[in-house]
Enzyme design. Sequence first.
Site, PDB file in Angstrom:
ATOM      1  N   GLY A 279      31.565  58.571  52.497  1.00 11.95           N
ATOM      2  CA  GLY A 279      31.007  59.745  53.174  1.00 11.95           C
ATOM      3  C   GLY A 279      31.228  59.628  54.676  1.00 11.95           C
ATOM      4  O   GLY A 279      30.959  58.588  55.262  1.00 11.95           O
TER       5      GLY A 279
ATOM      6  N   ARG B 199      37.493  59.246  48.602  1.00 16.93           N
ATOM      7  CA  ARG B 199      36.975  58.233  47.673  1.00 16.93           C
ATOM      8  C   ARG B 199      38.087  58.006  46.655  1.00 16.93           C
ATOM      9  O   ARG B 199      38.544  58.946  46.019  1.00 16.93           O
ATOM     10  CB  ARG B 199      35.671  58.711  47.038  1.00 16.93           C
ATOM     11  CG  ARG B 199      34.536  58.750  48.073  1.00 16.93           C
ATOM     12  CD  ARG B 199      33.182  59.021  47.436  1.00 16.93           C
ATOM     13  NE  ARG B 199      32.094  58.700  48.370  1.00 16.93           N
ATOM     14  CZ  ARG B 199      31.335  59.612  48.993  1.00 16.93           C
ATOM     15  NH1 ARG B 199      31.575  60.870  48.784  1.00 16.93           N
ATOM     16  NH2 ARG B 199      30.363  59.265  49.813  1.00 16.93           N
TER      17      ARG B 199
ATOM     18  N   ASP C  53      29.189  50.601  51.486  1.00 13.93           N
ATOM     19  CA  ASP C  53      29.354  49.418  50.633  1.00 13.93           C
ATOM     20  C   ASP C  53      30.507  49.580  49.649  1.00 13.93           C
ATOM     21  O   ASP C  53      31.194  48.604  49.322  1.00 13.93           O
ATOM     22  CB  ASP C  53      28.043  49.068  49.916  1.00 13.93           C
ATOM     23  CG  ASP C  53      27.407  50.279  49.233  1.00 13.93           C
ATOM     24  OD1 ASP C  53      26.224  50.208  48.851  1.00 13.93           O
ATOM     25  OD2 ASP C  53      28.114  51.303  49.116  1.00 13.93           O
TER      26      ASP C  53
ATOM     27  N   THR D 243      27.773  55.080  57.694  1.00 14.18           N
ATOM     28  CA  THR D 243      27.151  55.980  56.701  1.00 14.18           C
ATOM     29  C   THR D 243      25.822  56.452  57.269  1.00 14.18           C
ATOM     30  O   THR D 243      25.109  55.669  57.898  1.00 14.18           O
ATOM     31  CB  THR D 243      26.893  55.289  55.348  1.00 14.18           C
ATOM     32  OG1 THR D 243      26.070  56.154  54.546  1.00 14.18           O
ATOM     33  CG2 THR D 243      26.186  53.943  55.500  1.00 14.18           C
TER      34      THR D 243
ATOM     35  N   ASP E 139      23.261  56.996  55.698  1.00 16.27           N
ATOM     36  CA  ASP E 139      22.138  56.514  54.868  1.00 16.27           C
ATOM     37  C   ASP E 139      21.416  55.309  55.444  1.00 16.27           C
ATOM     38  O   ASP E 139      20.287  55.032  55.059  1.00 16.27           O
ATOM     39  CB  ASP E 139      22.652  56.133  53.470  1.00 16.27           C
ATOM     40  CG  ASP E 139      23.152  57.334  52.704  1.00 16.27           C
ATOM     41  OD1 ASP E 139      23.583  57.172  51.556  1.00 16.27           O
ATOM     42  OD2 ASP E 139      23.139  58.452  53.274  1.00 16.27           O
TER      43      ASP E 139
ATOM     44  N   ASP F 282      21.802  52.333  54.651  1.00 14.10           N
ATOM     45  CA  ASP F 282      21.383  51.520  53.494  1.00 14.10           C
ATOM     46  C   ASP F 282      22.259  50.286  53.307  1.00 14.10           C
ATOM     47  O   ASP F 282      22.519  49.855  52.188  1.00 14.10           O
ATOM     48  CB  ASP F 282      21.430  52.375  52.214  1.00 14.10           C
ATOM     49  CG  ASP F 282      22.835  52.905  51.942  1.00 14.10           C
ATOM     50  OD1 ASP F 282      23.087  53.376  50.820  1.00 14.10           O
ATOM     51  OD2 ASP F 282      23.688  52.830  52.861  1.00 14.10           O
TER      52      ASP F 282
ATOM     53  N   ARG G 176      21.360  59.322  49.347  1.00 13.02           N
ATOM     54  CA  ARG G 176      21.830  58.855  48.036  1.00 13.02           C
ATOM     55  C   ARG G 176      20.707  58.144  47.278  1.00 13.02           C
ATOM     56  O   ARG G 176      20.034  58.743  46.482  1.00 13.02           O
ATOM     57  CB  ARG G 176      23.050  57.936  48.135  1.00 13.02           C
ATOM     58  CG  ARG G 176      23.771  57.818  46.786  1.00 13.02           C
ATOM     59  CD  ARG G 176      24.858  56.769  46.807  1.00 13.02           C
ATOM     60  NE  ARG G 176      25.984  57.136  47.662  1.00 13.02           N
ATOM     61  CZ  ARG G 176      26.961  57.952  47.300  1.00 13.02           C
ATOM     62  NH1 ARG G 176      26.937  58.510  46.126  1.00 13.02           N
ATOM     63  NH2 ARG G 176      27.957  58.222  48.103  1.00 13.02           N
TER      64      ARG G 176
END
Length: 328
Positions: A15, A76, A107, A130, A132, A134, A176
């Site tokens: 992303g 992707r 990741d 990202t 996120d 995360d 996500r």
Amino acid sequence: MPKTIKKIGVLTSGGDAPGMNAAVRSVVRTCAYHNVECVAVYRGYEGLMQGDFKPMTARSVKDIINRGGTILKSARSMEFRTVEGRKLAYQQVTKAGIDALVLIGGDGTFTGGMIFNQEFDFPVIGIPGTIDNDIFGTSHTLGFDTALNTVVEAIDKIRDTASSHNRLFFIEVMGRDAGHIALNVGVGAGAEEILIPEEDMGLDRLVESLRRSRQSGKTSSIVIVAEGDKIGKSVFELKDYVDENMEGYDVRVSVLGHMQRGGAPSCFDRVLASRMGVKAVESLLAGKTNYMVGLINNEMELTPLDSAIKGKSKINLELLRVSEIMAT
Ligand code: F6P
């Protein structure tokens, strides 16, 4: 004896995130600073397999520090998950004389890069990009700070109409399966409730909390729902549940979606990207590989890719407590 690095490739994958362009700029200019050639790899691992490369100079990356998205495009790639795909990529980098890669992504990007390194002993360094946030091994991923500001601004706008119509809004935000965005924007925008995957609040507690807000005199409420939340109901199902089970609520839903990924990167993300690009290139030139660059205690540190991939970014429980107190 690590091989001499004379030409470094850079790609963006997964992303997109605000700050990726600033990181590409930093990688290219750090290479130029060290008289090392730099090659842009377009469309992530798809472009790597297809040899979609373009030599970059310090001037190639002018006027992009302030642009969202990624000029290198992203994709992707399922094929890169196959040995054949990775062999194709290795043939391409060998033909192009590329000695190492800087991988900007999440990741999934790092997993592909780590396997590529293991199969071909090819040097790679990751930069966490990202919204996120995360990824283990950094307090901030590229794009997280910008996304927080984008989302808080959107929630402030929704609050204007919620308070004008005495409405309850369920607002879904990205992440996500991580609640970092939801938790931070929930506190930042003064939401009454925040639903995150890391802490399953449960429907009864949500209903009870909404009732308490109403009893305390609140005439409108904002509930932030992380898209990966585990309460077991989508934001639309939450609306239906409240409509059917709670008197006197006029409920609406807003799913912010991909606008959270866009926009000009914040100054924080531009500075972070610039620091990470320098650290990534200079780590490769120092013979290091299979690491991710991260911000730890405001310093640029290296975390083994394997740890970054397997690790789990922890939710800030102190922030969770702050959000509960602020909802009083
Ligand atoms: O990983 C970043 C992210 O924006 C997530 O927050 C979101 O769930 C996902 O990407 C959306 O993926 P796509 O852009 O492929 O729809």
